[in-house]
Design an enzyme around this catalytic site. Structure first.
Site, PDB file in Angstrom:
ATOM      1  N   SER A 137      -0.345   1.191   2.185  1.00  0.00           N
ATOM      2  CA  SER A 137       0.656   0.586   3.072  1.00  0.00           C
ATOM      3  C   SER A 137       0.253   0.832   4.513  1.00  0.00           C
ATOM      4  O   SER A 137      -0.349   1.873   4.834  1.00  0.00           O
ATOM      5  CB  SER A 137       2.031   1.198   2.814  1.00  0.00           C
ATOM      6  OG  SER A 137       2.978   0.731   3.760  1.00  0.00           O
ATOM      7  N   TYR A 171       7.330   8.447   2.073  1.00  0.00           N
ATOM      8  CA  TYR A 171       6.553   7.257   1.699  1.00  0.00           C
ATOM      9  C   TYR A 171       5.265   7.188   2.512  1.00  0.00           C
ATOM     10  O   TYR A 171       4.174   6.968   1.964  1.00  0.00           O
ATOM     11  CB  TYR A 171       7.391   6.008   1.927  1.00  0.00           C
ATOM     12  CG  TYR A 171       6.715   4.725   1.513  1.00  0.00           C
ATOM     13  CD1 TYR A 171       6.586   4.392   0.165  1.00  0.00           C
ATOM     14  CD2 TYR A 171       6.202   3.837   2.456  1.00  0.00           C
ATOM     15  CE1 TYR A 171       5.968   3.214  -0.226  1.00  0.00           C
ATOM     16  CE2 TYR A 171       5.586   2.666   2.082  1.00  0.00           C
ATOM     17  CZ  TYR A 171       5.468   2.353   0.736  1.00  0.00           C
ATOM     18  OH  TYR A 171       4.847   1.188   0.361  1.00  0.00           O
TER      19      TYR A 171
END
Length: 267
Positions: A129, A142
């Site tokens: 990501s 995350y």
């Protein structure tokens, strides 16, 4: 001969888009899900696999090898979102996120490497990501799990270079998928010192996903990587400003970059 591709988490979202695109390009695609019976209408086979369960990983890989005789491409796409103030996220939820986003991909890689080494070729694509390039407020866990997988890719590449196996990292920005619904959201606690800033940031994050890019852009990018003669180490896929944020982090003083993030999230 059509290349054989395994996509973890290939039943929905980005994984599904990638699989359906590759099918059109004559690849032999296998997706995975923890509950494959829910996806009987899939355009490609969905195998039972939970990245937190090594036995299920080995079983799925064996099924592909027994059926196709080879496995050319692994796309480590399965992942989980998580939001919340780090102070208030339960420890078990932090560990569970790393089990899915970091240890899970490692276990799938370990399962496919012996087969790729035996056939003398292979490509492993780890979906991380853009959030993994920076610590984002209320997405810190995350960011950390995806950032860890990005660094692991860099190290792994050098360890497997003698086996004619390539590994690359693909970092998407926000895409219009159902990822927000599947995230673990730490509850917004009444009276918490984070109640208002976390609540406001959560609304902003969800709006980014709702207005995100078309997942087919990721599918096209993955196809280009698979067909490239020499894949790059890192790819960033998404809106210009999301990709440019990585450049800014590299060139701006730390405190100035932090201020930009705080302004972006209105914190």
């Amino acid at each position: 001969m059509s290349k054989v591709v395994l996509i973890t988490g290939g039943s929905s979202g980005i994984g599904k888009s990638i699989g359906e695109y590759l099918i059109k390009k004559a690849f032999k695609v296998y997706g995975t899900s923890r509950n494959p019976d829910n996806y009987k209408e899939s355009l490609f086979p969905i195998l039972q696999l939970d990245v937190k369960d090594v036995t299920s990983i080995k079983r799925a890989v064996k099924t592909i090898i027994d059926t196709e005789g080879r496995l050319d491409v692994l796309i480590n796409n399965a992942g989980a979102g998580i939001t919340g103030p780090i102070e208030e996220i339960p420890e078990e939820e932090i560990k569970a996120n790393f089990e899915t986003n970091f240890f899970g991909p490692i276990n799938v890689i370990k399962a496919v490497l012996p087969h790729m080494r035996a056939q003398g070729s292979g490509l492993i694509i780890n979906i991380t990501s853009i959030a993994g390039y920076m610590g984002l407020p209320y997405r810190g866990i995350y960011s950390a799990s995806k950032g860890a997988l990005k660094l692991l890719t860099e190290a792994f590449r050098m360890e497997i270079k003698d086996f004619n196996i390539e590994m690359t990292n693909v970092a998407p920005g926000d895409f219009a998928t159902n990822i927000a619904a599947g995230r673990y959201h730490a509850p917004i606690l009444d009276g918490s010192p984070y109640e208002k800033p976390y609540g406001d940031t959560l609304k902003l994050m969800d709006s980014h996903v709702d207005t995100g890019s078309d997942p087919n852009l990721m599918a096209l990018a993955i196809y280009k990587i698979i067909t490239a003669k020499k894949p790059k180490i890192h790819y960033k896929i998404g809106a210009f400003m999301q990709k440019f944020s990585i450049v800014l982090k590299r060139i701006l003083p730390d405190r100035l970059y932090e201020k930009l993030l705080l302004n972006h999230y209105k914190l």
